[in-house]
Scaffold this motif. Structure first.
Motif, short mmCIF file in Angstrom:
data_model
loop_
_atom_site.label_atom_id
_atom_site.label_comp_id
_atom_site.label_asym_id
_atom_site.label_seq_id
_atom_site.Cartn_x
_atom_site.Cartn_y
_atom_site.Cartn_z
N UNK A 1 1.38 -1.42 1.45
CA UNK A 1 0.15 -1.09 2.15
C UNK A 1 0.14 0.39 2.50
N UNK A 2 -1.05 0.98 2.40
CA UNK A 2 -1.19 2.39 2.76
C UNK A 2 -2.53 2.58 3.46
N UNK A 3 -2.49 3.14 4.66
CA UNK A 3 -3.72 3.43 5.39
C UNK A 3 -4.50 4.49 4.63
N UNK A 4 -5.78 4.23 4.42
CA UNK A 4 -6.69 5.16 3.75
C UNK A 4 -7.98 5.20 4.57
N UNK A 5 -8.82 6.22 4.38
CA UNK A 5 -10.08 6.25 5.12
C UNK A 5 -10.87 4.95 4.89
N UNK A 6 -11.25 4.31 5.98
CA UNK A 6 -12.02 3.08 5.89
C UNK A 6 -11.21 1.81 5.69
N UNK A 7 -9.88 1.91 5.79
CA UNK A 7 -9.11 0.68 5.66
C UNK A 7 -7.71 0.85 5.11
N UNK A 8 -7.36 -0.05 4.18
CA UNK A 8 -6.01 -0.11 3.64
C UNK A 8 -6.05 -0.28 2.13
N UNK B 1 -3.45 -5.54 10.26
CA UNK B 1 -4.28 -6.74 10.08
C UNK B 1 -4.02 -7.37 8.71
N UNK B 2 -3.90 -6.54 7.69
CA UNK B 2 -3.62 -7.03 6.34
C UNK B 2 -2.25 -7.70 6.30
N UNK B 3 -1.24 -7.05 6.88
CA UNK B 3 0.10 -7.60 6.86
C UNK B 3 0.17 -8.91 7.65
N UNK B 4 -0.61 -9.03 8.71
CA UNK B 4 -0.62 -10.28 9.49
C UNK B 4 -1.10 -11.44 8.63
N UNK B 5 -2.08 -11.22 7.75
CA UNK B 5 -2.55 -12.28 6.86
C UNK B 5 -1.50 -12.57 5.79
N UNK B 6 -0.88 -11.54 5.25
CA UNK B 6 0.18 -11.73 4.24
C UNK B 6 1.32 -12.56 4.84
N UNK C 1 9.77 -4.69 5.29
CA UNK C 1 10.11 -3.30 5.63
C UNK C 1 9.95 -3.09 7.13
N UNK C 2 10.82 -2.29 7.70
CA UNK C 2 10.80 -2.02 9.14
C UNK C 2 9.50 -1.34 9.57
N UNK C 3 8.88 -0.56 8.68
CA UNK C 3 7.65 0.16 9.05
C UNK C 3 6.40 -0.74 9.03
N UNK C 4 6.55 -1.99 8.58
CA UNK C 4 5.42 -2.91 8.55
C UNK C 4 4.43 -2.66 7.44
N UNK C 5 4.79 -1.79 6.51
CA UNK C 5 3.85 -1.44 5.44
C UNK C 5 4.19 -2.04 4.08
N UNK C 6 5.27 -2.80 3.99
CA UNK C 6 5.59 -3.43 2.71
C UNK C 6 6.44 -4.67 2.92
#
Length: 146
Positions: A97-104, A17-22, A72-77
């Protein structure tokens, strides 16, 4: 070479969701402070922007510039580099981006070198303000608070 600054923020949403906004450059003027206009100049086969033109009006700093993006291919950066600018000599940045408890957890790194001379103290303060504004705007946009 420009000094690099880094800030992070917690966003209550999944990394996708965060990457979609970025990645939604057309919406940047709605939430990214100082940006008046954006235009995707080139896109990859998957639709992600490769090259984007920005028009910035942040008070004393006005610029039109073009950034080249690497997703990045993993969708996290995503990282970017300046390819054309009027007020900037260089710009390099990234969102990690890094998944953490309760979000990113979002880590924003930015290095900017301007064509106009600026005292180091003022430059660092300006970078902090730009990064702080961008991260808080991103959080508001993702969490639906804007």
């Amino acid at each position: 070479m420009a000094d690099q600054s880094t800030q992070s923020i917690h966003i209550e949403a999944a990394p996708a969701e965060v990457m979609a906004v970025i990645a939604d450059f057309a919406a940047y003027p709605e939430w990214a402070g100082g940006l008046k206009e954006t235009s995707v100049l080139a896109a990859r086969d998957d639709g992600r922007a490769e090259r984007v033109r920005f028009t910035l009006d942040a008070g004393i700093v006005k610029d039109t510039y073009v950034l080249q993006y690497d997703w990045a291919a993993d969708g996290l950066s995503v990282s970017w580099e300046l390819v054309e600018g009027q007020t900037q000599k260089s710009q390099r940045g990234s969102y990690q981006l890094r998944a953490v408890p309760g979000g990113t957890e979002v880590v924003y790194t930015l290095a900017v070198d301007l064509t106009i001379p600026m005292i180091g103290l003022f430059k660092r303060k300006a970078e902090r303000v730009v990064m702080d504004t961008a991260l808080k705007g991103l959080r508001r946009r993702v969490e639906g608070r804007d």
